[in-house]
Design a protein around this motif. Structure first.
Motif, PDB file in Angstrom:
ATOM      1  N   ARG A 231      -3.467  24.985   7.746  1.00 25.61           N
ATOM      2  CA  ARG A 231      -2.584  25.590   7.572  1.00 25.61           C
ATOM      3  C   ARG A 231      -1.653  24.970   7.109  1.00 25.61           C
ATOM      4  N   LEU A 232      -1.009  23.558   7.048  1.00 27.04           N
ATOM      5  CA  LEU A 232       0.292  23.397   6.117  1.00 27.04           C
ATOM      6  C   LEU A 232       0.552  23.630   5.005  1.00 27.04           C
ATOM      7  N   SER A 233       1.931  23.708   4.850  1.00 27.44           N
ATOM      8  CA  SER A 233       2.342  24.590   2.989  1.00 27.44           C
ATOM      9  C   SER A 233       2.246  23.026   2.604  1.00 27.44           C
ATOM     10  N   PRO A 234       1.789  23.869   0.948  1.00 27.98           N
ATOM     11  CA  PRO A 234       1.877  22.469   0.260  1.00 27.98           C
ATOM     12  C   PRO A 234       2.411  21.370   0.571  1.00 27.98           C
ATOM     13  N   PRO A 235       3.871  20.775   0.850  1.00 27.63           N
ATOM     14  CA  PRO A 235       4.497  19.468   1.086  1.00 27.63           C
ATOM     15  C   PRO A 235       3.835  19.119   2.753  1.00 27.63           C
ATOM     16  N   GLY A 236       3.913  19.522   3.381  1.00 23.94           N
ATOM     17  CA  GLY A 236       3.358  19.571   4.396  1.00 23.94           C
ATOM     18  C   GLY A 236       1.959  18.304   4.306  1.00 23.94           C
ATOM     19  N   ARG A 237       0.953  19.133   3.798  1.00 19.32           N
ATOM     20  CA  ARG A 237      -0.256  19.174   3.622  1.00 19.32           C
ATOM     21  C   ARG A 237      -0.023  17.184   2.545  1.00 19.32           C
ATOM     22  N   THR A 238       1.011  17.126   1.619  1.00 17.56           N
ATOM     23  CA  THR A 238       0.974  15.863   0.735  1.00 17.56           C
ATOM     24  C   THR A 238       1.164  14.821   1.545  1.00 17.56           C
ATOM     25  N   VAL A 239       2.356  15.430   2.639  1.00 18.94           N
ATOM     26  CA  VAL A 239       2.314  14.368   3.463  1.00 18.94           C
ATOM     27  C   VAL A 239       1.953  13.906   4.705  1.00 18.94           C
ATOM     28  N   LEU A 240       1.142  14.324   5.113  1.00 20.94           N
ATOM     29  CA  LEU A 240       0.025  14.022   5.595  1.00 20.94           C
ATOM     30  C   LEU A 240      -1.387  13.342   4.920  1.00 20.94           C
ATOM     31  N   ASP A 241      -1.306  14.078   3.546  1.00 26.35           N
ATOM     32  CA  ASP A 241      -2.247  12.855   2.460  1.00 26.35           C
ATOM     33  C   ASP A 241      -1.803  11.827   3.013  1.00 26.35           C
ATOM     34  N   ALA A 242      -0.023  11.384   1.767  1.00 26.74           N
ATOM     35  CA  ALA A 242       0.822   9.479   2.074  1.00 26.74           C
ATOM     36  C   ALA A 242       0.131   9.618   3.480  1.00 26.74           C
ATOM     37  N   VAL A 243       0.358   9.951   4.831  1.00 26.77           N
ATOM     38  CA  VAL A 243       0.535   8.488   5.616  1.00 26.77           C
ATOM     39  C   VAL A 243      -1.224   8.305   5.926  1.00 26.77           C
ATOM     40  N   ALA A 244      -1.728   9.417   5.322  1.00 24.12           N
ATOM     41  CA  ALA A 244      -3.327   8.976   5.627  1.00 24.12           C
ATOM     42  C   ALA A 244      -3.206   7.799   4.431  1.00 24.12           C
ATOM     43  N   VAL A 245      -2.853   7.648   3.915  1.00 23.93           N
ATOM     44  CA  VAL A 245      -3.145   6.431   2.683  1.00 23.93           C
ATOM     45  C   VAL A 245      -2.276   5.069   3.016  1.00 23.93           C
ATOM     46  N   LEU A 246      -0.736   5.477   3.196  1.00 22.76           N
ATOM     47  CA  LEU A 246       0.022   4.235   3.949  1.00 22.76           C
ATOM     48  C   LEU A 246      -0.676   3.167   4.719  1.00 22.76           C
ATOM     49  N   GLY A 247      -1.333   4.864   6.317  1.00 19.53           N
ATOM     50  CA  GLY A 247      -1.120   3.974   7.602  1.00 19.53           C
ATOM     51  C   GLY A 247       0.275   4.426   7.975  1.00 19.53           C
ATOM     52  N   ARG A 248       0.058   3.959   9.179  1.00 20.43           N
ATOM     53  CA  ARG A 248       1.542   3.559  10.350  1.00 20.43           C
ATOM     54  C   ARG A 248       2.609   3.137   8.942  1.00 20.43           C
ATOM     55  N   SER A 249       4.058   3.849   8.663  1.00 20.12           N
ATOM     56  CA  SER A 249       4.795   3.564   7.526  1.00 20.12           C
ATOM     57  C   SER A 249       6.526   3.855   7.652  1.00 20.12           C
ATOM     58  N   ASP A 250       7.419   3.747   7.467  1.00 16.38           N
ATOM     59  CA  ASP A 250       8.688   3.813   7.458  1.00 16.38           C
ATOM     60  C   ASP A 250       8.820   5.942   6.654  1.00 16.38           C
ATOM     61  N   ALA A 251       9.876   6.352   7.771  1.00 16.19           N
ATOM     62  CA  ALA A 251       9.734   7.457   7.061  1.00 16.19           C
ATOM     63  C   ALA A 251       9.740   7.972   4.816  1.00 16.19           C
ATOM     64  N   ASP A 252      11.324   7.302   5.047  1.00 12.56           N
ATOM     65  CA  ASP A 252      11.796   7.027   3.891  1.00 12.56           C
ATOM     66  C   ASP A 252      10.531   6.813   2.705  1.00 12.56           C
ATOM     67  N   LEU A 253       9.973   5.827   2.991  1.00 13.96           N
ATOM     68  CA  LEU A 253       8.114   5.694   2.219  1.00 13.96           C
ATOM     69  C   LEU A 253       7.126   6.734   2.154  1.00 13.96           C
ATOM     70  N   VAL A 254       7.128   7.212   3.265  1.00 16.79           N
ATOM     71  CA  VAL A 254       6.119   8.291   3.241  1.00 16.79           C
ATOM     72  C   VAL A 254       7.051   9.419   2.659  1.00 16.79           C
ATOM     73  N   LEU A 255       8.265   9.724   2.902  1.00 20.69           N
ATOM     74  CA  LEU A 255       8.901  10.483   1.752  1.00 20.69           C
ATOM     75  C   LEU A 255       8.652  10.531  -0.072  1.00 20.69           C
ATOM     76  N   ALA A 256       8.517   9.159  -0.280  1.00 22.01           N
ATOM     77  CA  ALA A 256       8.916   9.055  -1.392  1.00 22.01           C
ATOM     78  C   ALA A 256       6.817   9.180  -2.228  1.00 22.01           C
ATOM     79  N   THR A 257       6.504   8.450  -0.787  1.00 20.13           N
ATOM     80  CA  THR A 257       5.109   8.853  -1.346  1.00 20.13           C
ATOM     81  C   THR A 257       4.972   9.739  -2.165  1.00 20.13           C
ATOM     82  N   ALA A 258       5.225  11.137  -1.119  1.00 20.35           N
ATOM     83  CA  ALA A 258       4.797  11.992  -1.408  1.00 20.35           C
ATOM     84  C   ALA A 258       5.870  12.957  -2.171  1.00 20.35           C
ATOM     85  N   ALA A 259       6.435  12.588  -2.055  1.00 18.83           N
ATOM     86  CA  ALA A 259       7.368  13.143  -3.029  1.00 18.83           C
ATOM     87  C   ALA A 259       8.304  14.367  -2.693  1.00 18.83           C
ATOM     88  N   THR A 260       8.546  14.831  -1.830  1.00 17.42           N
ATOM     89  CA  THR A 260       8.817  16.004  -0.911  1.00 17.42           C
ATOM     90  C   THR A 260       9.903  15.034  -0.395  1.00 17.42           C
TER      91      THR A 260
END
Length: 863
Positions: A231-260
């Protein structure tokens, strides 16, 4: 809050009251994944007026060394944070952490300890042992369904079990009525019975299925999580996927990885799929993260890791573990070869050796891209880490590969060092012939180049191999060469190592005074230099030396100092070795019940094969004398452990006890067979006590043997001078051999004293054998209360132990663990107990045992 949690909250509140009164507590909050451990702890901590600190062991592989401490370092003060940024003395750091925690009433939460690295577990062990007077409540959560007998956390829990400050708190599943209450509170319209059946009362599963917000309940957790993610938007799903790969991480790193943009992150947080604390973003539960990870394609996961690695590199990230992990997930071989070795060395510095091995192993998979010399160094580092975590086969394989690389490069110093390390690993694996071959070749190679510390250590390695094999002359010759060269080149640690080898060899070969003097000189040097491992080893060898000559008082003094030294520094392997030898002292002095307790504590905890072998030997010896049918199993295992290293220090005593057992059961031929196994080895050690014991059992079985040296009490026994021999045994403080001596006399007064001594020891099997011999010689058999296996309403000594543990409510599996038995054997003992007490159930057997006075309500098991 659901009713099921109220009792646990009340218990935690009581522990916090104790903390406010200055008494520390460690509570081990356990249960299956998703059962509600974190929710319980969070609910309790959020309502407390005490300072609350929270550290997390995340599911990243490899784990963050000292991850939970890193999370709370700033709150503990700048001195802690500063030490974490460098390469601190871990012992001093742990001491500083305990001091900082105790500055005010504090609740320290350590989440998900089943994922903890070894350094974090060592810190928890350190804190748990020293909490008594600190106003600190430590709440450690872990998944009880994810730790097996060999898990590092299981071993730490065993270490902490004896600490009065440590308690366990199991979080149970929710009942159907609790699930119904939850459904009613959230206003959901679902079938409660179906929800309860699918989740089995697991709190996280229930929450996810209710949050899926579909017309029908999803069939399982995976479908519930993916339904929410869909039910997430494409940017939201990409963020979710990024945190799954990164694990517990800084918000800036999450957003940079998700490119959103941040809106994608806000969507995940608002929907409850992710949570954020101090700008660190994570899944609400790792079970949900794992569902998303499993659903990712390899291409997506690799692309996200590449973006993360690029951002981290651009921002000069100093977290080598994170860099190495992202490089591995991005499949970037060049980046792996840069960051994985660095991460491995950092982890090793902290004592997180399993994590260090994982990083180095990742780099080693790409080592062909490196020059030969760098490949060899990488493999050598991996070999050391594998050795430290018990992966000896892999350690030897890596060392051999490094050896081949050094040979190809014509690097003689590297070849010599690698050969010496192969020698050490081979000995640990029980390959003594190969160990000597590698050791000799190391010396030959290193003697061809300018002499230095590597050659001195190669000499000392050969000295140690000879010492362990009972070759005193070889140990002394090699050791003196090591000391001479080590002194010339300033290799102080080599000198201390060699001194300990020589001192031990002298002590075990009839030169105790000279050997002790050298060992004590080595000990003083180690204490002065702060060489912890060396000092612990020397204490250990001083105990061995004095015990080999039956100097019980001196051995006890060394044990008290050595065990105390190791406890303060958490040197558990050496401490457990000495605890096993303390049990050996108890065996000699007749405190057999205390000896049994010590042995079981050693066997329930991780330790060296030497310590385990000694504990099993003591268990087997007491068992033989008391008629325990499991005694021979303990001796067999002890011999197996000793045989791997051809160690006469266990092999000879095992054969001696087996000869004693054969005498007890009146099998003279078997006595001689057992003595034949050990006679030559005992003679080579020149240990008069071993030789004397073997000669005595041989003489009792019509096979007198002549040998020297023979310890004075045995010499007098063999000459029939009973009173003089008994006096020496009494001075030594050994009531068993005092009794055996007097049992050999035809004087009825001597027989009476022997009888009383054996009764006091509970040596029922030995007493029956002595009575048999008295009858044969026409000596009046003393009368009175005897320790027989038909005491206590027909229960044997082993069945009494099982009964006491039954009365504590232990299961067969737990009894097997406590008594070092097979579960099937315990089942037979339990059946025998029920039959002899005429009880149809375990509960009735417990009640009847207390009615008969076999077990009192307050009694402890006789171990």
């Amino acid at each position: 809050m659901l009713l099921e949690r109220e009792s646990q909250l009340a218990a935690l509140a009581e522990y916090l009251d104790e903390v406010r009164n200055g008494r520390g507590r460690m509570v081990l909050v356990n249960g299956p994944a998703g059962i509600g451990k974190s929710a319980l702890v969070e609910h309790f901590a959020s309502g407390s007026a005490a300072r609350v600190l929270r550290g997390v062991c995340d599911g990243a592989v490899p784990a963050r060394p000292m991850g939970p401490l890193t999370d709370i370092a700033d709150a503990l003060g700048p001195h802690i944070a500063e030490q974490l940024r460098g390469y601190p003395d871990v012992l001093m750091l742990n001491s500083a952490v305990l001091s900082a925690l105790g500055e005010e009433p504090t609740i320290l939460v350590v989440e998900d300890a089943h994922w903890a690295d070894e350094a974090t577990l060592d810190m928890l062990r350190y804190l748990g042992r020293r909490l008594r007077d600190a106003p600190v409540l430590i709440l450690v959560t872990f998944r009880s369904d994810e730790i097996g007998p060999d898990h590092l956390l299981t071993l730490v829990l065993g270490d902490l079990a004896s600490c009065a400050t440590t308690v366990r708190l199991a979080v149970p599943a929710l009942t159907r009525s609790a699930v119904e209450q939850w459904v009613r509170e959230v206003g959901a319209t679902v079938d409660v019975d179906v929800l309860f059946q699918r989740t089995e009362g697991n709190a996280f599963f229930i929450g996810e299925l209710l949050a899926a917000d579909t017309d029908r309940l999803p069939p399982g957790l995976r479908d519930a999580v993916l339904s929410r993610a869909a039910r997430l938007s494409p940017p939201g799903r990409t963020v979710l996927d990024a945190v799954a790969v990164l694990g517990r991480s800084d918000a800036d790193l999450v957003l940079a990885t998700a490119a959103t943009r941040p809106t994608g992150l806000e969507e995940c947080l608002h929907g409850g799929l992710l949570v954020s604390t101090d700008r660190l973003v994570d899944f609400r539960h790792d079970l949900a993260r794992q569902v998303i990870v499993d659903a990712l394609s390899l291409a997506t996961a690799t692309d996200l890791a590449e973006r993360a690695l690029a951002w981290l590199d651009a921002h000069t990230c100093t977290d080598e573990r994170l860099m190495a992990t992202m490089a591995e997930r991005a499949r970037d071989a060049d980046a792996i070869l840069v960051h994985a070795p660095r991460a491995g060395r950092q982890a090793a510095q902290w004592g997180a050796h399993a994590e260090a091995a994982q990083h180095l192993r990742a780099a080693a998979r790409h080592r062909s891209r490196l020059p030969d010399r760098d490949q060899a160094q990488l493999l050598e580092e991996l070999s050391v880490e594998c050795h430290l975590i018990g992966l000896l086969e892999e350690a030897l394989e890596c060392s051999r590969a490094a050896l081949d690389l050094h040979r190809s490069a014509g690097d003689a110093p590297g070849v010599g060092v690698a050969l010496r390390w192969c020698s050490r690993i081979s000995w640990l694996m029980g390959r003594t012939r190969e160990a000597h071959e590698y050791g000799n070749e190391a010396v030959r190679i290193l003697e061809m180049i300018p002499a230095g510390e590597p050659l001195a250590m190669a000499f000392s390695n050969m000295s140690q191999l000879c010492m362990l094999a009972g070759d005193a002359a070889g140990a002394i010759t090699w050791g003196r060469r090591a000391i001479s060269l080590g002194t010339d080149v300033g290799a102080d640690e080599v000198v201390m190592h060699a001194q300990t080898n020589i001192g031990t060899a002298l002590s075990s070969s009839g030169h105790l005074d000279e050997g002790r003097a050298l060992l004590e000189a080595s000990l003083d040097r180690g204490l002065e230099d702060g060489a912890h491992e060396h000092t612990a080893r020397t204490y250990n060898n001083l105990v061995t030396a004095t015990l080999s000559d039956h100097l019980v008082v001196d051995a006890r003094d060394y044990l008290a100092a050595g065990i105390g030294y190791c406890l303060k520094r958490d040197l558990d392997t050496w401490r457990l070795n000495m605890e096993a030898m303390a049990a050996e002292v108890d065996l000699i002095t007749g405190d057999w019940d205390q000896a049994l307790g010590r042995c079981r504590a050693v066997l329930e905890t991780r330790g060296s094969s030497s310590g385990r072998a000694t504990a099993l030997l003591v268990l087997g010896t007491i068992g033989i004398r008391r008629g325990d049918p499991d005694a021979t199993n303990h001796l067999d295992e002890a011999l197996s452990l000793a045989s791997r290293g051809r160690v006469p220090g266990v092999a000879v005593p095992v054969a001696t006890v087996r000869a004693e057992a054969a005498w007890i059961s009146d099998r003279p031929r078997s006595v001689q067979t057992e003595i034949d196994r050990a006679w030559q080895a005992a003679g080579e050690t020149m240990n008069g006590w071993w030789i004397g014991a073997l000669a005595w059992w041989s003489a009792l079985s019509n096979g007198p043997r002549k040998a020297s040296p023979v310890a004075p009490p045995f010499d007098l026994m063999l000459a029939g001078r009973w009173s003089e021999a008994a006096t020496l045994w009494e001075r030594t403080g050994d009531p068993f051999w005092h009794a055996i001596t007097l049992a050999g006399s035809d004087d009825p007064a001597h027989a009476r004293t022997a009888f009383e001594l054996l009764v006091k020891l509970g040596a029922s099997a030995t007493l029956r054998a002595a009575a048999r011999e008295w009858e044969r010689r026409g000596v009046p058999v003393p009368r009175g209360r005897r320790p027989t296996p038909v005491e206590s309403h027909g229960l044997t000594a082993r069945e009494l132990e099982v009964l006491h543990l039954l009365c504590e409510g232990l299961s067969n599996q737990e009894i097997a663990h406590a008594l070092v038995l097979a579960p099937k054997t315990v089942g037979h003992h339990v059946s025998a107990v029920l039959q002899k007490l005429d009880a149809p159930s375990r509960a009735r057997a417990t009640a009847r045992a207390r009615q008969l006075g076999i077990v009192s309500p307050e009694s402890e098991p006789p171990i």
